[in-house]
Design a protein around this motif. Structure first.
Motif, short mmCIF file in Angstrom:
data_model
loop_
_atom_site.label_atom_id
_atom_site.label_comp_id
_atom_site.label_asym_id
_atom_site.label_seq_id
_atom_site.Cartn_x
_atom_site.Cartn_y
_atom_site.Cartn_z
N ARG A 49 56.79 -0.42 53.82
CA ARG A 49 56.31 0.36 52.36
C ARG A 49 54.99 1.02 52.25
N ALA A 50 54.25 0.80 53.25
CA ALA A 50 53.11 1.66 53.42
C ALA A 50 53.24 3.10 53.93
N SER A 51 54.16 3.08 54.90
CA SER A 51 54.74 4.28 55.45
C SER A 51 55.32 5.10 54.33
N ALA A 52 56.29 4.37 53.53
CA ALA A 52 57.12 5.20 52.36
C ALA A 52 56.04 5.91 51.25
N HIS A 53 54.94 4.84 51.16
CA HIS A 53 54.07 5.47 49.95
C HIS A 53 52.68 4.68 50.23
N TRP A 54 51.91 5.53 50.83
CA TRP A 54 50.52 5.17 51.39
C TRP A 54 49.77 4.68 50.31
N PRO A 55 49.39 3.30 50.48
CA PRO A 55 48.43 2.67 49.17
C PRO A 55 46.97 3.36 49.28
N ASP A 56 46.49 3.31 48.07
CA ASP A 56 45.13 3.21 48.00
C ASP A 56 44.20 1.96 48.34
N LEU A 57 44.98 0.76 48.24
CA LEU A 57 44.37 -0.37 48.69
C LEU A 57 45.30 -1.52 48.89
N VAL A 58 45.00 -2.37 49.85
CA VAL A 58 45.81 -3.35 50.15
C VAL A 58 45.45 -4.88 50.11
N VAL A 59 46.14 -5.48 49.03
CA VAL A 59 46.03 -6.91 48.94
C VAL A 59 46.73 -7.76 50.03
N LEU A 60 46.12 -8.60 51.16
CA LEU A 60 46.76 -8.81 52.12
C LEU A 60 46.59 -10.43 52.41
N ASP A 61 47.45 -11.16 52.46
CA ASP A 61 47.40 -12.58 52.71
C ASP A 61 47.27 -12.60 54.22
N LEU A 62 46.30 -13.46 54.40
CA LEU A 62 46.19 -13.78 55.93
C LEU A 62 47.25 -14.33 56.74
N MET A 63 47.77 -15.71 56.03
CA MET A 63 48.77 -16.17 56.78
C MET A 63 50.37 -15.77 56.19
N LEU A 64 50.97 -14.96 57.02
CA LEU A 64 52.14 -14.53 56.70
C LEU A 64 53.06 -15.00 57.89
N PRO A 65 54.49 -15.24 57.76
CA PRO A 65 55.32 -15.49 58.64
C PRO A 65 55.56 -14.33 59.76
N GLY A 66 55.59 -14.86 60.98
CA GLY A 66 55.77 -13.81 61.95
C GLY A 66 54.47 -12.91 62.32
N MET A 67 54.41 -11.92 61.73
CA MET A 67 52.84 -11.07 61.84
C MET A 67 52.14 -11.58 61.03
#
Length: 245
Positions: A49-67
């Protein structure tokens, strides 16, 4: 009725969380605050999604499945500069420190107030795209900061700094020779009247790693024991300091 938060100005925020309830609540508050919100459920989805539309900011959960969020943050930083706010579980201090060390600009611990998160998003974006701040280029001891262009150089070589690192360096260059406590730096640079002071310690350590020839024996950003930190603008040839935290 909820009071509407405003000030998003159409900035694009990518929310990455595998908990649909958290994602829905966060995106709803950000949408009402005027942000354009993209949602991702895991790391690969976030990168796509970031590649399709580069964000101005990311709210990112630390604990994600896989990566996990740390790896997502590293990969996004490798593609280009973007402010990141980490969502972490309460009490996981080591993980929060790791998040800051890989380049997160801020973190919010779960459970959190969605309104507080929206305010943090606005604060980080304002720091990333400041308006009305002094725009004169700052140059001291071989370091140059251009606030208007958001560029920092050491000896003519551009430095790769996060939003907080850039703001911290610019603040130090504006106030050489004066010692500041971590509380003062958090208030003046972060704009916070509360928070975990280890955030300041981590960013000072990261900034030293980018501006000092030997971060363990800094010549510029000095630890003032019992107080905080001081920026020394004058280099003394042959001088070597003690190892500092």
């Amino acid at each position: 009725m909820e009071q509407q938060l405003s000030g998003g100005s159409g900035a694009r925020v990518l929310v990455v969380d595998d908990d649909p309830t958290v994602a829905e609540v966060v995106s709803g508050y950000l949408d009402r605050a005027g942000y354009v919100v993209d949602l991702a459920v895991d790391g690969p989805d976030a990168l796509a999604r970031a590649s399709a539309h580069w964000p101005d900011l990311v709210v990112l959960d630390l604990m994600l499945p896989g990566m996990d969020g740390l790896e997502v943050c590293r990969r996004m930083r490798g593609r280009g500069p973007v402010p990141v706010i980490m969502l972490t579980a309460r009490g996981d201090e080591d993980d929060r420190i790791l998040g800051l060390e890989v380049g997160a600009d801020d973190y919010v611990t779960k459970p959190f107030s969605p309104r507080e998160l929206v305010l943090r998003v606005g604060s980080v974006l304002r720091r990333a795209r400041p308006a009305g701040q002094p725009s004169d280029t700052l140059s001291r001891a071989g370091l140059t900061v251009d606030p208007a262009a958001r560029r920092a150089l050491k000896g003519g070589t551009e430095l790769s700094l996060t939003t907080r690192e850039f703001d911290l360096l610019a603040f130090f260059l504006r106030h050489p020779g004066r010692a500041f406590s971590r509380e003062e730096l958090m208030s003046e640079v972060w704009g916070w009247d509360f928070g975990d002071l280890s955030t300041v310690t981590v960013h000072v350590r990261r900034l030293r790693g980018k501006v000092e020839d030997d971060p363990a024996r800094p010549r510029f950003i000095q630890t003032v024991w019992g107080v905080g930190y001081r920026f020394d603008a004058v280099e003394v040839p042959g001088a070597a300091g003690e190892r500092q935290p």
